[in-house]
Design a protein around this motif. Sequence first.
Motif, PDB file in Angstrom:
ATOM      1  N   ASN A  92     -18.597 -80.021 -46.383  1.00  0.00           N
ATOM      2  CA  ASN A  92     -19.768 -80.857 -46.091  1.00  0.00           C
ATOM      3  C   ASN A  92     -19.504 -81.733 -44.874  1.00  0.00           C
ATOM      4  O   ASN A  92     -20.347 -81.858 -43.985  1.00  0.00           O
ATOM      5  CB  ASN A  92     -20.146 -81.714 -47.291  1.00  0.00           C
ATOM      6  N   SER A  93     -18.314 -82.314 -44.818  1.00  0.00           N
ATOM      7  CA  SER A  93     -17.946 -83.167 -43.684  1.00  0.00           C
ATOM      8  C   SER A  93     -17.902 -82.364 -42.378  1.00  0.00           C
ATOM      9  O   SER A  93     -18.449 -82.787 -41.354  1.00  0.00           O
ATOM     10  CB  SER A  93     -16.593 -83.819 -43.967  1.00  0.00           C
ATOM     11  N   LYS A  94     -17.262 -81.189 -42.412  1.00  0.00           N
ATOM     12  CA  LYS A  94     -17.177 -80.346 -41.207  1.00  0.00           C
ATOM     13  C   LYS A  94     -18.557 -79.926 -40.727  1.00  0.00           C
ATOM     14  O   LYS A  94     -18.846 -79.936 -39.533  1.00  0.00           O
ATOM     15  CB  LYS A  94     -16.318 -79.105 -41.474  1.00  0.00           C
ATOM     16  N   HIS A  95     -19.428 -79.535 -41.658  1.00  0.00           N
ATOM     17  CA  HIS A  95     -20.761 -79.067 -41.261  1.00  0.00           C
ATOM     18  C   HIS A  95     -21.629 -80.211 -40.730  1.00  0.00           C
ATOM     19  O   HIS A  95     -22.419 -79.995 -39.809  1.00  0.00           O
ATOM     20  CB  HIS A  95     -21.438 -78.334 -42.407  1.00  0.00           C
ATOM     21  N   LYS A  96     -21.471 -81.403 -41.276  1.00  0.00           N
ATOM     22  CA  LYS A  96     -22.209 -82.559 -40.731  1.00  0.00           C
ATOM     23  C   LYS A  96     -21.816 -82.791 -39.279  1.00  0.00           C
ATOM     24  O   LYS A  96     -22.674 -83.016 -38.421  1.00  0.00           O
ATOM     25  CB  LYS A  96     -21.911 -83.825 -41.555  1.00  0.00           C
ATOM     26  N   GLU A  97     -20.519 -82.736 -38.985  1.00  0.00           N
ATOM     27  CA  GLU A  97     -20.038 -82.903 -37.603  1.00  0.00           C
ATOM     28  C   GLU A  97     -20.593 -81.812 -36.692  1.00  0.00           C
ATOM     29  O   GLU A  97     -21.037 -82.084 -35.583  1.00  0.00           O
ATOM     30  CB  GLU A  97     -18.504 -82.852 -37.557  1.00  0.00           C
ATOM     31  N   ARG A  98     -20.549 -80.577 -37.147  1.00  0.00           N
ATOM     32  CA  ARG A  98     -21.030 -79.449 -36.335  1.00  0.00           C
ATOM     33  C   ARG A  98     -22.526 -79.556 -36.055  1.00  0.00           C
ATOM     34  O   ARG A  98     -22.982 -79.205 -34.968  1.00  0.00           O
ATOM     35  CB  ARG A  98     -20.722 -78.124 -37.032  1.00  0.00           C
ATOM     36  N   LEU A  99     -23.282 -80.019 -37.030  1.00  0.00           N
ATOM     37  CA  LEU A  99     -24.730 -80.133 -36.837  1.00  0.00           C
ATOM     38  C   LEU A  99     -25.090 -81.172 -35.779  1.00  0.00           C
ATOM     39  O   LEU A  99     -26.112 -81.048 -35.110  1.00  0.00           O
ATOM     40  CB  LEU A  99     -25.420 -80.468 -38.166  1.00  0.00           C
ATOM     41  N   GLU A 100     -24.251 -82.181 -35.618  1.00  0.00           N
ATOM     42  CA  GLU A 100     -24.492 -83.197 -34.599  1.00  0.00           C
ATOM     43  C   GLU A 100     -24.291 -82.644 -33.189  1.00  0.00           C
ATOM     44  O   GLU A 100     -24.865 -83.149 -32.234  1.00  0.00           O
ATOM     45  CB  GLU A 100     -23.566 -84.398 -34.819  1.00  0.00           C
ATOM     46  N   GLN A 101     -23.492 -81.586 -33.051  1.00  0.00           N
ATOM     47  CA  GLN A 101     -23.155 -81.029 -31.741  1.00  0.00           C
ATOM     48  C   GLN A 101     -23.869 -79.718 -31.437  1.00  0.00           C
ATOM     49  O   GLN A 101     -23.707 -79.158 -30.364  1.00  0.00           O
ATOM     50  CB  GLN A 101     -21.642 -80.767 -31.673  1.00  0.00           C
ATOM     51  N   LEU A 102     -24.691 -79.220 -32.347  1.00  0.00           N
ATOM     52  CA  LEU A 102     -25.152 -77.851 -32.289  1.00  0.00           C
ATOM     53  C   LEU A 102     -26.669 -77.767 -32.305  1.00  0.00           C
ATOM     54  O   LEU A 102     -27.319 -78.463 -33.064  1.00  0.00           O
ATOM     55  CB  LEU A 102     -24.594 -77.156 -33.547  1.00  0.00           C
ATOM     56  N   LYS A 103     -27.227 -76.920 -31.444  1.00  0.00           N
ATOM     57  CA  LYS A 103     -28.663 -76.655 -31.512  1.00  0.00           C
ATOM     58  C   LYS A 103     -28.948 -75.623 -32.593  1.00  0.00           C
ATOM     59  O   LYS A 103     -29.717 -75.858 -33.502  1.00  0.00           O
ATOM     60  CB  LYS A 103     -29.185 -76.133 -30.170  1.00  0.00           C
ATOM     61  N   GLU A 104     -28.360 -74.442 -32.430  1.00  0.00           N
ATOM     62  CA  GLU A 104     -28.548 -73.375 -33.406  1.00  0.00           C
ATOM     63  C   GLU A 104     -27.237 -72.617 -33.552  1.00  0.00           C
ATOM     64  O   GLU A 104     -26.628 -72.234 -32.561  1.00  0.00           O
ATOM     65  CB  GLU A 104     -29.645 -72.419 -32.952  1.00  0.00           C
ATOM     66  N   PRO A 105     -26.811 -72.383 -34.786  1.00  0.00           N
ATOM     67  CA  PRO A 105     -25.578 -71.614 -34.977  1.00  0.00           C
ATOM     68  C   PRO A 105     -25.723 -70.202 -34.426  1.00  0.00           C
ATOM     69  O   PRO A 105     -26.774 -69.579 -34.553  1.00  0.00           O
ATOM     70  CB  PRO A 105     -25.421 -71.586 -36.492  1.00  0.00           C
TER      71      PRO A 105
ATOM     72  N   SER B 120     -20.980 -75.467 -49.344  1.00  0.00           N
ATOM     73  CA  SER B 120     -21.487 -76.710 -48.755  1.00  0.00           C
ATOM     74  C   SER B 120     -22.993 -76.858 -48.938  1.00  0.00           C
ATOM     75  O   SER B 120     -23.772 -76.075 -48.403  1.00  0.00           O
ATOM     76  CB  SER B 120     -21.156 -76.743 -47.255  1.00  0.00           C
ATOM     77  N   ASP B 121     -23.404 -77.893 -49.663  1.00  0.00           N
ATOM     78  CA  ASP B 121     -24.840 -78.139 -49.790  1.00  0.00           C
ATOM     79  C   ASP B 121     -25.435 -78.638 -48.473  1.00  0.00           C
ATOM     80  O   ASP B 121     -26.615 -78.415 -48.200  1.00  0.00           O
ATOM     81  CB  ASP B 121     -25.174 -79.073 -50.951  1.00  0.00           C
ATOM     82  N   VAL B 122     -24.630 -79.239 -47.604  1.00  0.00           N
ATOM     83  CA  VAL B 122     -25.099 -79.623 -46.264  1.00  0.00           C
ATOM     84  C   VAL B 122     -25.518 -78.369 -45.496  1.00  0.00           C
ATOM     85  O   VAL B 122     -26.602 -78.307 -44.903  1.00  0.00           O
ATOM     86  CB  VAL B 122     -24.010 -80.406 -45.489  1.00  0.00           C
ATOM     87  N   ALA B 123     -24.672 -77.349 -45.520  1.00  0.00           N
ATOM     88  CA  ALA B 123     -24.975 -76.091 -44.826  1.00  0.00           C
ATOM     89  C   ALA B 123     -26.188 -75.411 -45.452  1.00  0.00           C
ATOM     90  O   ALA B 123     -27.100 -74.965 -44.742  1.00  0.00           O
ATOM     91  CB  ALA B 123     -23.763 -75.165 -44.865  1.00  0.00           C
ATOM     92  N   ILE B 124     -26.225 -75.327 -46.758  1.00  0.00           N
ATOM     93  CA  ILE B 124     -27.319 -74.636 -47.450  1.00  0.00           C
ATOM     94  C   ILE B 124     -28.652 -75.354 -47.208  1.00  0.00           C
ATOM     95  O   ILE B 124     -29.676 -74.704 -46.972  1.00  0.00           O
ATOM     96  CB  ILE B 124     -27.005 -74.476 -48.955  1.00  0.00           C
ATOM     97  N   ASN B 125     -28.663 -76.675 -47.221  1.00  0.00           N
ATOM     98  CA  ASN B 125     -29.896 -77.425 -46.939  1.00  0.00           C
ATOM     99  C   ASN B 125     -30.370 -77.182 -45.511  1.00  0.00           C
ATOM    100  O   ASN B 125     -31.568 -77.031 -45.266  1.00  0.00           O
ATOM    101  CB  ASN B 125     -29.694 -78.922 -47.195  1.00  0.00           C
ATOM    102  N   PHE B 126     -29.432 -77.141 -44.561  1.00  0.00           N
ATOM    103  CA  PHE B 126     -29.788 -76.849 -43.173  1.00  0.00           C
ATOM    104  C   PHE B 126     -30.406 -75.458 -43.062  1.00  0.00           C
ATOM    105  O   PHE B 126     -31.448 -75.264 -42.421  1.00  0.00           O
ATOM    106  CB  PHE B 126     -28.545 -76.960 -42.267  1.00  0.00           C
TER     107      PHE B 126
END
Length: 191
Positions: free
Chosen positions: A8-21, A66-72
């Motif tokens: 969850n922590s890693k994906h939150k960081e990545r989402l701040e730097q990323l437009k689209e995976p 990761s629920d952060v990833a799944i919610n995104f």
Amino acid sequence: MNSKTKWNSKHKERLEQLKEPAANPRLMNLSTYLSGGTALDLACGLGGNSFFLARMNYCVEAFDISDVAINFIQDYSVKNNLNLHPQVADLTSLDIINWPNSPYDLIVISYYLDRSLFPIVKNLIRDDGYFFMETFYQSPLDENQGVSNQYKLNSKELLAQFGNWKVVFFEENEKEGRQTIFCKNVNYNLS
């Protein structure tokens, strides 16, 4: 820190730097084999492979701890009208008995290794269905990837695991320390 909290922590960081995976480039290069159907993306992360497959006419189930990833992924799928069904799942607790027999045309695993998933994958792919996997391996040139050897394949391990399938693409990239396989289930006597 448990796995869910860590990811969850890693994906939150990545989402701040990323437009689209982005999807895996080798998976994208194999698009001529990807004709739609049902797909399962295990350890899907932020969904780059899932989004790509949904755009290739697959109905995609995407699992990640990761629920952060799944919610995104859920939000992105709704906004972009993608046929994608993300679920929070701990892949270390999957059981082959609880799965329907061979429902998927394609299964993808990218940069996740749990060898206990191999028999599950083999059971879940339809005849003439495909499997794509890419992850780290114990390359002699790249010892210091920051990844424990526990999470790295041995040389040619995927070939050994899926050698009785039709291997369409296999690569061990020593410089990058990754192993990739794309293979077709041609084992028609697996009842």
